[in-house]
Design a protein around this motif. Sequence first.
Motif, PDB file in Angstrom:
ATOM      1  N   THR B   6      39.753  37.580  47.768  1.00  0.00           N
ATOM      2  CA  THR B   6      40.473  36.554  48.521  1.00  0.00           C
ATOM      3  C   THR B   6      41.856  37.104  48.795  1.00  0.00           C
ATOM      4  O   THR B   6      42.143  38.252  48.481  1.00  0.00           O
ATOM      5  CB  THR B   6      40.554  35.270  47.704  1.00  0.00           C
ATOM      6  N   LYS B   7      42.729  36.268  49.323  1.00  0.00           N
ATOM      7  CA  LYS B   7      44.075  36.782  49.634  1.00  0.00           C
ATOM      8  C   LYS B   7      44.844  37.158  48.389  1.00  0.00           C
ATOM      9  O   LYS B   7      45.725  37.984  48.415  1.00  0.00           O
ATOM     10  CB  LYS B   7      44.851  35.722  50.422  1.00  0.00           C
ATOM     11  N   ASP B   8      44.481  36.482  47.254  1.00  0.00           N
ATOM     12  CA  ASP B   8      45.230  36.780  46.026  1.00  0.00           C
ATOM     13  C   ASP B   8      44.814  38.107  45.417  1.00  0.00           C
ATOM     14  O   ASP B   8      45.480  38.641  44.552  1.00  0.00           O
ATOM     15  CB  ASP B   8      44.984  35.681  44.973  1.00  0.00           C
ATOM     16  N   LYS B   9      43.720  38.629  45.802  1.00  0.00           N
ATOM     17  CA  LYS B   9      43.152  39.854  45.216  1.00  0.00           C
ATOM     18  C   LYS B   9      43.050  39.751  43.704  1.00  0.00           C
ATOM     19  O   LYS B   9      43.846  40.332  42.980  1.00  0.00           O
ATOM     20  CB  LYS B   9      43.999  41.086  45.605  1.00  0.00           C
ATOM     21  N   PRO B  10      42.082  39.008  43.202  1.00  0.00           N
ATOM     22  CA  PRO B  10      41.920  38.961  41.747  1.00  0.00           C
ATOM     23  C   PRO B  10      41.330  40.288  41.246  1.00  0.00           C
ATOM     24  O   PRO B  10      40.929  41.130  42.041  1.00  0.00           O
ATOM     25  CB  PRO B  10      40.926  37.816  41.530  1.00  0.00           C
ATOM     26  N   ALA B  11      41.287  40.411  39.914  1.00  0.00           N
ATOM     27  CA  ALA B  11      40.760  41.652  39.350  1.00  0.00           C
ATOM     28  C   ALA B  11      39.306  41.824  39.750  1.00  0.00           C
ATOM     29  O   ALA B  11      38.520  40.880  39.737  1.00  0.00           O
ATOM     30  CB  ALA B  11      40.875  41.577  37.828  1.00  0.00           C
ATOM     31  N   LEU B  12      38.960  43.009  40.081  1.00  0.00           N
ATOM     32  CA  LEU B  12      37.594  43.258  40.522  1.00  0.00           C
ATOM     33  C   LEU B  12      36.673  43.283  39.321  1.00  0.00           C
ATOM     34  O   LEU B  12      37.002  43.819  38.280  1.00  0.00           O
ATOM     35  CB  LEU B  12      37.525  44.604  41.244  1.00  0.00           C
ATOM     36  N   TYR B  13      35.512  42.711  39.511  1.00  0.00           N
ATOM     37  CA  TYR B  13      34.512  42.726  38.442  1.00  0.00           C
ATOM     38  C   TYR B  13      33.601  43.914  38.674  1.00  0.00           C
ATOM     39  O   TYR B  13      33.096  44.121  39.760  1.00  0.00           O
ATOM     40  CB  TYR B  13      33.720  41.417  38.481  1.00  0.00           C
ATOM     41  N   GLN B  14      33.434  44.716  37.652  1.00  0.00           N
ATOM     42  CA  GLN B  14      32.555  45.874  37.820  1.00  0.00           C
ATOM     43  C   GLN B  14      31.539  45.915  36.703  1.00  0.00           C
ATOM     44  O   GLN B  14      31.877  45.690  35.544  1.00  0.00           O
ATOM     45  CB  GLN B  14      33.396  47.160  37.736  1.00  0.00           C
ATOM     46  N   ARG B  15      30.310  46.207  37.064  1.00  0.00           N
ATOM     47  CA  ARG B  15      29.295  46.362  36.033  1.00  0.00           C
ATOM     48  C   ARG B  15      28.833  47.810  36.033  1.00  0.00           C
ATOM     49  O   ARG B  15      28.479  48.351  37.077  1.00  0.00           O
ATOM     50  CB  ARG B  15      28.121  45.456  36.331  1.00  0.00           C
ATOM     51  N   VAL B  16      28.857  48.409  34.871  1.00  0.00           N
ATOM     52  CA  VAL B  16      28.457  49.817  34.779  1.00  0.00           C
ATOM     53  C   VAL B  16      27.076  49.887  34.146  1.00  0.00           C
ATOM     54  O   VAL B  16      26.864  49.360  33.065  1.00  0.00           O
ATOM     55  CB  VAL B  16      29.474  50.586  33.898  1.00  0.00           C
ATOM     56  N   VAL B  17      26.146  50.494  34.838  1.00  0.00           N
ATOM     57  CA  VAL B  17      24.793  50.637  34.307  1.00  0.00           C
ATOM     58  C   VAL B  17      24.571  52.111  33.994  1.00  0.00           C
ATOM     59  O   VAL B  17      24.716  52.963  34.862  1.00  0.00           O
ATOM     60  CB  VAL B  17      23.746  50.171  35.338  1.00  0.00           C
ATOM     61  N   LEU B  18      24.206  52.401  32.744  1.00  0.00           N
ATOM     62  CA  LEU B  18      23.959  53.795  32.373  1.00  0.00           C
ATOM     63  C   LEU B  18      22.457  54.055  32.414  1.00  0.00           C
ATOM     64  O   LEU B  18      21.680  53.331  31.812  1.00  0.00           O
ATOM     65  CB  LEU B  18      24.451  54.054  30.945  1.00  0.00           C
ATOM     66  N   LYS B  19      22.071  55.095  33.146  1.00  0.00           N
ATOM     67  CA  LYS B  19      20.659  55.476  33.118  1.00  0.00           C
ATOM     68  C   LYS B  19      20.524  56.691  32.221  1.00  0.00           C
ATOM     69  O   LYS B  19      21.355  57.575  32.259  1.00  0.00           O
ATOM     70  CB  LYS B  19      20.190  55.819  34.530  1.00  0.00           C
TER      71      LYS B  19
END
Lengths: 176, 129
Positions: B6-19
């Motif tokens: 959004t305009k506020d740019k909240p912290a990005l959510y990232q999911r890390v999947v290890l194969k």
Amino acid sequence: MVRVKSRYLLCEINVTDRARLLLLDDRAVAAAVRAAVARMHGDYGAALCSIRFSVKYLNAHTGIVFLRFPKRCYRLLWSALPFITCIETRGQKIPCFLNCLHVGGTIRTCQKFLIRYNTQQLHRMIPKCKNEEEKQEIQKAILNCTLTRGNKVEFEDELESEKDDDDDEEEEEEEE
Amino acid sequence: MSCADTKDKPALYQRVVLKNASPYHYMKVCLVLEDESTRLSAVNLKQFIISGLDSLYGEAGAALNFDLLKYDEDTLTAFLRVYSKGLVKLWSSLTLLSLYQKQACAFRVLQVSPFLLALTGNSRELQLD
């Protein structure tokens, strides 16, 4: 486009005593392969073997056999073939081992390879001929090698008679 | 996956999947027998599992390397370690093992994880007081 694919393994059965080779039949070879696969790969291997495995062609005079396996598991079943030590027919146990020469997608490609292979074997037999007459026969057989429609490798009759004479020397040389 | 900003740019959510995170997989299994008072030693248990691998996958399967890391004789609970490419073979042969010396038996697989640390905690046995 959508087709059931198989792999055909061209194997050669090596026995020490050539006379015993003539006793072989395709059911005995199939039973030996199934037993070896069941021993090496258990129930899983035995089940893979039951789907589309068969012995398509067996030549008792030269010991050539075509085995058909399904395409997706042919390597697993191929890995069990070196563990075959004897084939049992009619109450007799013939000690032997299987040597895989070629893998093809169809019987026809295996047949073409077999013709080329046999011509090479005939070429190797020429220097070992004892007299001029045999040499002439072998050269005539080489010229006759063709692939005809509907006929399996057609020059085999000449091959087997000369193989019997020169085969002992040939086998010794190959072992070295 | 990242959320739309959004305009506020909240912290990005990232999911890390290890194969293929770990070369080994660890299993916590429990053996349940018809006669509850039978006791197996660690060697007997390993031999029993190898016989199961042998019946389903033959000699090539019986040669699969797996280790029995810890074994509790009273509850018949064991920690097994196997290379990741052998996990399917081991698990399927544990599933199909049904007879121990003519007694009906079953292996209950409690936890499987590529990391040994994950086997220390189990939300099923969690007690909230």
